[in-house]
Design an enzyme around this catalytic site. Structure first.
Site, PDB file in Angstrom:
ATOM      1  N   ASP A  35       0.844  -1.197   0.000  1.00  0.00           N
ATOM      2  CA  ASP A  35       0.000   0.000   0.000  1.00  0.00           C
ATOM      3  C   ASP A  35       0.881   1.250   0.000  1.00  0.00           C
ATOM      4  OD1 ASP A  35      -1.799   2.013   0.418  1.00  0.00           O
ATOM      5  OD2 ASP A  35      -2.776   1.094   2.153  1.00  0.00           O
ATOM      6  N   ALA A  59      -1.547   4.351  -8.549  1.00  0.00           N
ATOM      7  CA  ALA A  59      -1.953   5.742  -8.294  1.00  0.00           C
ATOM      8  C   ALA A  59      -3.394   5.753  -7.820  1.00  0.00           C
ATOM      9  CB  ALA A  59      -1.823   6.576  -9.573  1.00  0.00           C
ATOM     10  N   THR A  61      -6.450   7.018  -8.916  1.00  0.00           N
ATOM     11  CA  THR A  61      -6.818   7.510 -10.255  1.00  0.00           C
ATOM     12  C   THR A  61      -8.275   7.994 -10.370  1.00  0.00           C
ATOM     13  OG1 THR A  61      -7.347   5.242 -10.919  1.00  0.00           O
ATOM     14  CG2 THR A  61      -5.136   6.044 -11.455  1.00  0.00           C
ATOM     15  N   THR A 100       0.142  12.200 -15.971  1.00  0.00           N
ATOM     16  CA  THR A 100      -1.111  12.376 -16.705  1.00  0.00           C
ATOM     17  C   THR A 100      -1.199  13.688 -17.491  1.00  0.00           C
ATOM     18  OG1 THR A 100      -3.497  12.696 -16.307  1.00  0.00           O
ATOM     19  CG2 THR A 100      -2.051  13.285 -14.511  1.00  0.00           C
ATOM     20  N   ASP A 101      -2.023  13.645 -18.542  1.00  0.00           N
ATOM     21  CA  ASP A 101      -2.359  14.868 -19.287  1.00  0.00           C
ATOM     22  C   ASP A 101      -3.136  15.854 -18.406  1.00  0.00           C
ATOM     23  OD1 ASP A 101      -4.353  12.825 -19.293  1.00  0.00           O
ATOM     24  OD2 ASP A 101      -5.464  13.844 -20.890  1.00  0.00           O
ATOM     25  N   TYR A 124      -6.636  15.909  -8.438  1.00  0.00           N
ATOM     26  CA  TYR A 124      -5.915  14.764  -9.027  1.00  0.00           C
ATOM     27  C   TYR A 124      -4.709  15.279  -9.812  1.00  0.00           C
ATOM     28  CZ  TYR A 124      -4.926  11.090 -12.488  1.00  0.00           C
ATOM     29  OH  TYR A 124      -4.301  10.175 -13.300  1.00  0.00           O
ATOM     30  N   LYS A 128      -0.750  14.716  -8.885  1.00  0.00           N
ATOM     31  CA  LYS A 128       0.142  14.031  -9.838  1.00  0.00           C
ATOM     32  C   LYS A 128       1.308  14.949 -10.223  1.00  0.00           C
ATOM     33  CE  LYS A 128      -0.379  10.525 -11.682  1.00  0.00           C
ATOM     34  NZ  LYS A 128       0.093   9.153 -11.342  1.00  0.00           N
ATOM     35  N   TRP A 149      -5.867   8.994 -21.396  1.00  0.00           N
ATOM     36  CA  TRP A 149      -6.972   8.094 -21.770  1.00  0.00           C
ATOM     37  C   TRP A 149      -6.492   6.646 -21.973  1.00  0.00           C
ATOM     38  CZ3 TRP A 149     -10.296  11.165 -25.910  1.00  0.00           C
ATOM     39  CH2 TRP A 149     -10.786  12.326 -25.307  1.00  0.00           C
TER      40      TRP A 149
HETATM   41  N1  LIG Z   1      -6.559   5.715 -16.703  1.00  0.00           N
HETATM   42  C1  LIG Z   1      -6.274   6.785 -17.423  1.00  0.00           C
HETATM   43  O1  LIG Z   1      -7.008   7.145 -18.340  1.00  0.00           O
HETATM   44  C2  LIG Z   1      -5.002   7.551 -17.167  1.00  0.00           C
HETATM   45  C3  LIG Z   1      -4.806   8.745 -17.855  1.00  0.00           C
HETATM   46  C4  LIG Z   1      -3.625   9.467 -17.642  1.00  0.00           C
HETATM   47  C5  LIG Z   1      -2.684   8.982 -16.743  1.00  0.00           C
HETATM   48  N2  LIG Z   1      -2.909   7.830 -16.052  1.00  0.00           N
HETATM   49  C6  LIG Z   1      -1.873   7.391 -15.111  1.00  0.00           C
HETATM   50  O2  LIG Z   1      -1.420   6.115 -15.532  1.00  0.00           O
HETATM   51  C7  LIG Z   1      -1.036   5.341 -14.405  1.00  0.00           C
HETATM   52  C8  LIG Z   1      -1.734   3.986 -14.448  1.00  0.00           C
HETATM   53  O3  LIG Z   1      -3.132   4.186 -14.353  1.00  0.00           O
HETATM   54  P1  LIG Z   1      -4.181   3.045 -14.727  1.00  0.00           P
HETATM   55  O4  LIG Z   1      -4.958   3.525 -15.886  1.00  0.00           O
HETATM   56  O5  LIG Z   1      -3.514   1.711 -14.804  1.00  0.00           O
HETATM   57  O6  LIG Z   1      -5.117   3.138 -13.429  1.00  0.00           O
HETATM   58  P2  LIG Z   1      -5.806   1.988 -12.565  1.00  0.00           P
HETATM   59  O7  LIG Z   1      -6.301   0.898 -13.439  1.00  0.00           O
HETATM   60  O8  LIG Z   1      -6.738   2.721 -11.657  1.00  0.00           O
HETATM   61  O9  LIG Z   1      -4.572   1.411 -11.726  1.00  0.00           O
HETATM   62  C9  LIG Z   1      -4.044   2.043 -10.608  1.00  0.00           C
HETATM   63  C10 LIG Z   1      -3.666   0.975  -9.618  1.00  0.00           C
HETATM   64  O10 LIG Z   1      -3.129   1.597  -8.442  1.00  0.00           O
HETATM   65  C11 LIG Z   1      -3.652   0.916  -7.325  1.00  0.00           C
HETATM   66  N3  LIG Z   1      -3.614   1.733  -6.132  1.00  0.00           N
HETATM   67  C12 LIG Z   1      -4.470   2.721  -5.742  1.00  0.00           C
HETATM   68  N4  LIG Z   1      -4.125   3.180  -4.536  1.00  0.00           N
HETATM   69  C13 LIG Z   1      -3.035   2.472  -4.145  1.00  0.00           C
HETATM   70  C14 LIG Z   1      -2.238   2.460  -2.984  1.00  0.00           C
HETATM   71  N5  LIG Z   1      -2.491   3.275  -1.938  1.00  0.00           N
HETATM   72  N6  LIG Z   1      -1.195   1.595  -2.920  1.00  0.00           N
HETATM   73  C15 LIG Z   1      -0.939   0.747  -3.920  1.00  0.00           C
HETATM   74  N7  LIG Z   1      -1.678   0.683  -5.052  1.00  0.00           N
HETATM   75  C16 LIG Z   1      -2.710   1.548  -5.145  1.00  0.00           C
HETATM   76  C17 LIG Z   1      -5.055   0.552  -7.710  1.00  0.00           C
HETATM   77  O11 LIG Z   1      -5.519  -0.498  -6.880  1.00  0.00           O
HETATM   78  P3  LIG Z   1      -7.062  -0.520  -6.376  1.00  0.00           P
HETATM   79  O12 LIG Z   1      -7.897  -0.396  -7.597  1.00  0.00           O
HETATM   80  O13 LIG Z   1      -7.148  -1.825  -5.673  1.00  0.00           O
HETATM   81  O14 LIG Z   1      -7.188   0.658  -5.459  1.00  0.00           O
HETATM   82  C18 LIG Z   1      -4.869   0.136  -9.165  1.00  0.00           C
HETATM   83  O15 LIG Z   1      -4.553  -1.229  -9.264  1.00  0.00           O
HETATM   84  C19 LIG Z   1      -1.351   6.196 -13.180  1.00  0.00           C
HETATM   85  O16 LIG Z   1      -0.203   6.883 -12.779  1.00  0.00           O
HETATM   86  C20 LIG Z   1      -2.380   7.203 -13.692  1.00  0.00           C
HETATM   87  O17 LIG Z   1      -2.337   8.403 -12.955  1.00  0.00           O
HETATM   88  C21 LIG Z   1      -4.042   7.100 -16.251  1.00  0.00           C
END
Ligand SMILES: NC(=O)c1ccc[n+]([C@@H]2O[C@H](COP(=O)([O-])OP(=O)(O)OC[C@H]3O[C@@H](n4cnc5c(N)ncnc54)[C@H](OP(=O)(O)O)[C@@H]3O)[C@@H](O)[C@H]2O)c1
Length: 297
Positions: A35, A59, A61, A100-101, A124, A128, A149
């Site tokens: 965590d 993250a 997210t 992120t964007d 958020y 970030k 995205w």
């Molecule tokens: N998704 C998008 O569209 C998007 C866009 C721009 C940038 N990003 C960036 O890309 C990266 C990957 O995002 P993603 O799309 O893969 O998001 P995601 O599917 O929400 O994955 C994030 C992971 O982080 C875990 N997490 C949350 N809180 C945590 C904690 N305290 N300790 C450990 N793990 C934790 C979540 O677990 P739980 O679900 O169990 O909490 C989840 O498995 C992130 O840095 C995000 O900011 C994402």
């Protein structure tokens, strides 16, 4: 090469683990296993391990929840990445951290470069952005990769929600006045290893598939690809709604957040494939009738 990946229960972390575990010595942690809000546990666990690259795909997210749970968002998205960078420095390992964007305010009308000034309009985005600074001030050749995205098979995203709605409902709509570019986790996983032992000037790199679209265009293309792949849908056309109609959203979102991939192209001599091609590939791999059984839901 020894790699540790955090966030393997997520969309991006899951894709990275799948891609790298055959080729490298990889350890992955999901949220339950480590965590990021427990900085002492993070230090104890990672200090005891040997690795060359630490990839942080974990993250907080949920953009709206970050507005109401600010302390938690700051701890996970801002403070923890700084601690990860310090842990890496002590081992002379490299940290690759995702951002992120949403660090941009969306006022520009041309793709955002790595040199453009961040000006987040949500908590958020703010958390970030501070996370980025905490990683980069630790120096040691760490890399922040900004994406937009994100979609892929390891966790449903916007595109999967749209397809599901179109399978259940005759009316589907999506926001038509907000623009960015989808990023396919598979494509990101393919290109990232070339940066494992390569320094990037300035420490920030943008990566997304090529092009620009609104959520309505993105969703329409996904439904077009489904039709092409023989997937039956009740809705075939995506209607338009305005960003201002999304009254249930708590956080402000940038209206325009296309990331420029010019720096990536300059560094690698290649361009990310077009977003339409990436989406079509995803739908063929994950949704085409022969693949339906293998798709994770
Ligand atoms: N998704 C998008 O569209 C998007 C866009 C721009 C940038 N990003 C960036 O890309 C990266 C990957 O995002 P993603 O799309 O893969 O998001 P995601 O599917 O929400 O994955 C994030 C992971 O982080 C875990 N997490 C949350 N809180 C945590 C904690 N305290 N300790 C450990 N793990 C934790 C979540 O677990 P739980 O679900 O169990 O909490 C989840 O498995 C992130 O840095 C995000 O900011 C994402």
């Amino acid at each position: 090469m020894k790699i540790v990946i955090l966030g393997v229960g997520g969309r991006l972390g899951g894709a990275l683990l799948r891609e790298y575990r055959e080729k490298h010595d990889v350890a992955g942690f999901n949220h339950a296993q480590l965590d990021l809000a427990s900085l002492g546990d993070v230090r104890r666990t990672l200090d005891a391990m040997n690795f060359d690259v630490l990839i942080n795909a974990a993250a907080f997210t949920n953009v709206d929840a970050c507005e109401t749970e600010r302390d938690r968002a700051f701890l996970i998205n801002a403070e923890a990445p700084g601690v990860l960078a310090q842990i890496c420095n002590a081992k002379d390992a490299k940290l690759i951290h995702f951002s992120t964007d949403y660090v941009f305010d969306g006022e520009k009308r041309a793709p955002y470069t790595e040199e453009d000034q961040a000006n987040p309009i949500s908590f958020y985005g703010e958390s970030k952005f501070v996370g980025e600074r905490n990683v980069l001030t630790a120096e040691n050749g760490h890399l922040v990769v900004r994406v937009s995205w994100v979609f892929g098979p390891d966790r449903p995203s916007f595109i999967d929600a749209m397809i599901k709605r179109a399978q259940q409902d005759e009316n589907v709509d999506a926001v038509s006045d907000k623009f960015s570019t989808p990023t396919y986790t598979h494509d990101l996983a393919q290109i990232l290893p070339q940066f494992f032992d390569r320094a990037v000037e300035g420490g920030i790199l943008h990566f997304a598939n090529t092009g620009k679209c609104s959520w309505q265009e993105y969703a329409q293309w996904a439904l077009d690809c489904c039709r092409e792949a023989g997937i039956s849908l009740k809705a075939t056309t995506v209607g338009a709604v305005k960003l201002s109609d999304m009254t249930n959203w708590i956080a402000r979102r940038p209206v325009y957040s296309v990331l420029s991939t010019a720096k990536y192209r300059e560094l690698t001599g290649t361009a990310p494939r077009a977003w339409r091609e990436a989406v079509a590939d995803y739908i063929t791999r994950s949704y085409a009738p022969t693949n339906e059984k293998s798709r994770k839901s």
